[in-house]
Motif scaffolding. Sequence first.
Motif, PDB file in Angstrom:
ATOM      1  N   ASP A  21       0.807  -1.222   0.000  1.00  0.00           N
ATOM      2  CA  ASP A  21       0.000   0.000   0.000  1.00  0.00           C
ATOM      3  C   ASP A  21       0.839   1.271   0.000  1.00  0.00           C
ATOM      4  O   ASP A  21       0.348   2.330  -0.389  1.00  0.00           O
ATOM      5  CB  ASP A  21      -0.967   0.002   1.191  1.00  0.00           C
ATOM      6  CG  ASP A  21      -2.119  -0.980   1.008  1.00  0.00           C
ATOM      7  OD1 ASP A  21      -2.305  -1.507  -0.119  1.00  0.00           O
ATOM      8  OD2 ASP A  21      -2.832  -1.235   1.995  1.00  0.00           O
ATOM      9  N   GLN A  22       2.104   1.175   0.404  1.00  0.00           N
ATOM     10  CA  GLN A  22       2.933   2.382   0.395  1.00  0.00           C
ATOM     11  C   GLN A  22       3.842   2.457  -0.838  1.00  0.00           C
ATOM     12  O   GLN A  22       4.537   3.440  -1.033  1.00  0.00           O
ATOM     13  CB  GLN A  22       3.734   2.500   1.705  1.00  0.00           C
ATOM     14  CG  GLN A  22       4.640   1.318   2.053  1.00  0.00           C
ATOM     15  CD  GLN A  22       5.977   1.338   1.345  1.00  0.00           C
ATOM     16  OE1 GLN A  22       6.653   2.358   1.329  1.00  0.00           O
ATOM     17  NE2 GLN A  22       6.367   0.227   0.757  1.00  0.00           N
ATOM     18  N   LEU A  23       3.803   1.444  -1.702  1.00  0.00           N
ATOM     19  CA  LEU A  23       4.598   1.487  -2.935  1.00  0.00           C
ATOM     20  C   LEU A  23       3.949   2.450  -3.927  1.00  0.00           C
ATOM     21  O   LEU A  23       2.736   2.403  -4.121  1.00  0.00           O
ATOM     22  CB  LEU A  23       4.684   0.097  -3.577  1.00  0.00           C
ATOM     23  CG  LEU A  23       5.568  -0.942  -2.900  1.00  0.00           C
ATOM     24  CD1 LEU A  23       5.484  -2.271  -3.646  1.00  0.00           C
ATOM     25  CD2 LEU A  23       7.017  -0.485  -2.808  1.00  0.00           C
ATOM     26  N   GLU A  24       4.754   3.286  -4.548  1.00  0.00           N
ATOM     27  CA  GLU A  24       4.211   4.280  -5.473  1.00  0.00           C
ATOM     28  C   GLU A  24       4.457   3.941  -6.940  1.00  0.00           C
ATOM     29  O   GLU A  24       3.645   4.277  -7.791  1.00  0.00           O
ATOM     30  CB  GLU A  24       4.789   5.663  -5.145  1.00  0.00           C
ATOM     31  CG  GLU A  24       4.302   6.164  -3.792  1.00  0.00           C
ATOM     32  CD  GLU A  24       4.940   7.477  -3.372  1.00  0.00           C
ATOM     33  OE1 GLU A  24       5.687   8.070  -4.178  1.00  0.00           O
ATOM     34  OE2 GLU A  24       4.688   7.905  -2.236  1.00  0.00           O
ATOM     35  N   ASP A  25       5.574   3.282  -7.235  1.00  0.00           N
ATOM     36  CA  ASP A  25       5.940   2.989  -8.618  1.00  0.00           C
ATOM     37  C   ASP A  25       5.221   1.723  -9.098  1.00  0.00           C
ATOM     38  O   ASP A  25       5.633   0.606  -8.786  1.00  0.00           O
ATOM     39  CB  ASP A  25       7.456   2.824  -8.730  1.00  0.00           C
ATOM     40  CG  ASP A  25       7.908   2.530 -10.143  1.00  0.00           C
ATOM     41  OD1 ASP A  25       7.062   2.521 -11.072  1.00  0.00           O
ATOM     42  OD2 ASP A  25       9.117   2.292 -10.329  1.00  0.00           O
ATOM     43  N   LYS A  26       4.157   1.909  -9.867  1.00  0.00           N
ATOM     44  CA  LYS A  26       3.358   0.768 -10.342  1.00  0.00           C
ATOM     45  C   LYS A  26       4.062  -0.002 -11.456  1.00  0.00           C
ATOM     46  O   LYS A  26       3.587  -1.047 -11.890  1.00  0.00           O
ATOM     47  CB  LYS A  26       1.987   1.246 -10.850  1.00  0.00           C
ATOM     48  CG  LYS A  26       1.165   1.998  -9.839  1.00  0.00           C
ATOM     49  CD  LYS A  26       0.368   1.095  -8.955  1.00  0.00           C
ATOM     50  CE  LYS A  26      -0.585   1.943  -8.117  1.00  0.00           C
ATOM     51  NZ  LYS A  26      -1.254   1.250  -7.082  1.00  0.00           N
ATOM     52  N   GLU A  27       5.193   0.521 -11.940  1.00  0.00           N
ATOM     53  CA  GLU A  27       5.925  -0.156 -13.015  1.00  0.00           C
ATOM     54  C   GLU A  27       6.963  -1.138 -12.475  1.00  0.00           C
ATOM     55  O   GLU A  27       7.582  -1.871 -13.247  1.00  0.00           O
ATOM     56  CB  GLU A  27       6.631   0.878 -13.909  1.00  0.00           C
ATOM     57  CG  GLU A  27       5.665   1.846 -14.592  1.00  0.00           C
ATOM     58  CD  GLU A  27       4.604   1.134 -15.415  1.00  0.00           C
ATOM     59  OE1 GLU A  27       4.959   0.262 -16.226  1.00  0.00           O
ATOM     60  OE2 GLU A  27       3.410   1.452 -15.231  1.00  0.00           O
ATOM     61  N   VAL A  28       7.198  -1.131 -11.178  1.00  0.00           N
ATOM     62  CA  VAL A  28       8.205  -1.996 -10.578  1.00  0.00           C
ATOM     63  C   VAL A  28       7.937  -3.453 -10.978  1.00  0.00           C
ATOM     64  O   VAL A  28       6.797  -3.898 -11.048  1.00  0.00           O
ATOM     65  CB  VAL A  28       8.236  -1.799  -9.031  1.00  0.00           C
ATOM     66  CG1 VAL A  28       6.963  -2.264  -8.378  1.00  0.00           C
ATOM     67  CG2 VAL A  28       9.425  -2.466  -8.398  1.00  0.00           C
TER      68      VAL A  28
END
Length: 192
Positions: free
Chosen positions: A33-40
């Motif tokens: 939920d705290q990850l921002e980069d959806k491309e990872v």
Amino acid sequence: MDLSADFWNNKYKNNKIGWDIGEVSPPLKAYFDQLEDKEVKILIPGGGNSHEAEYVFKSGFKNVFVVDVSQIALENIKKRIPTFPDAQLIFANFFDLEATFDLVIEQTFFCAINPDLRSKYVIKMHSILKPKGKLVGLLFDAILNDHHPPFGGNKNEYLQYFQPYFEIKKMEACYNSYPNRQGMELFVQFLK
């Protein structure tokens, strides 16, 4: 100790999957939920039914991969999430993977492999992570079984394996474990 594809497929066939809590693990949900980069580019090794893969995929992360030796487990994911790309459900042994990833999620895989493979696991994990890649997840901090999974361990043992290859960003008692795992898990974050 036979931990082959047949061993794991039989677990799924006979519904002997006590490790499967039926939902995304609370500590991992909080992390996602705290990850921002959806491309990872994310790998979940030994993912099984992989509620974690389902959660991140439905949260907009499209570069999510699951590797498992159980074809049944991978089929279960596809049944639940028909839009999950087939190419990202990898029917293979983790140790045979060639691809690289930004983030690997550890959730009941380390404790499922033969303990004799733990050093090999760390070396393989290091090799499939991109520079500055992260290994994040949960490790059991408990004495479990000697002759069948899940195999336990403790912080000191894990440090011996991981410190030569990773910067230990976090390895602490998990405060938000699933109820039947309270007091038995370490949340870990290792940086290549």
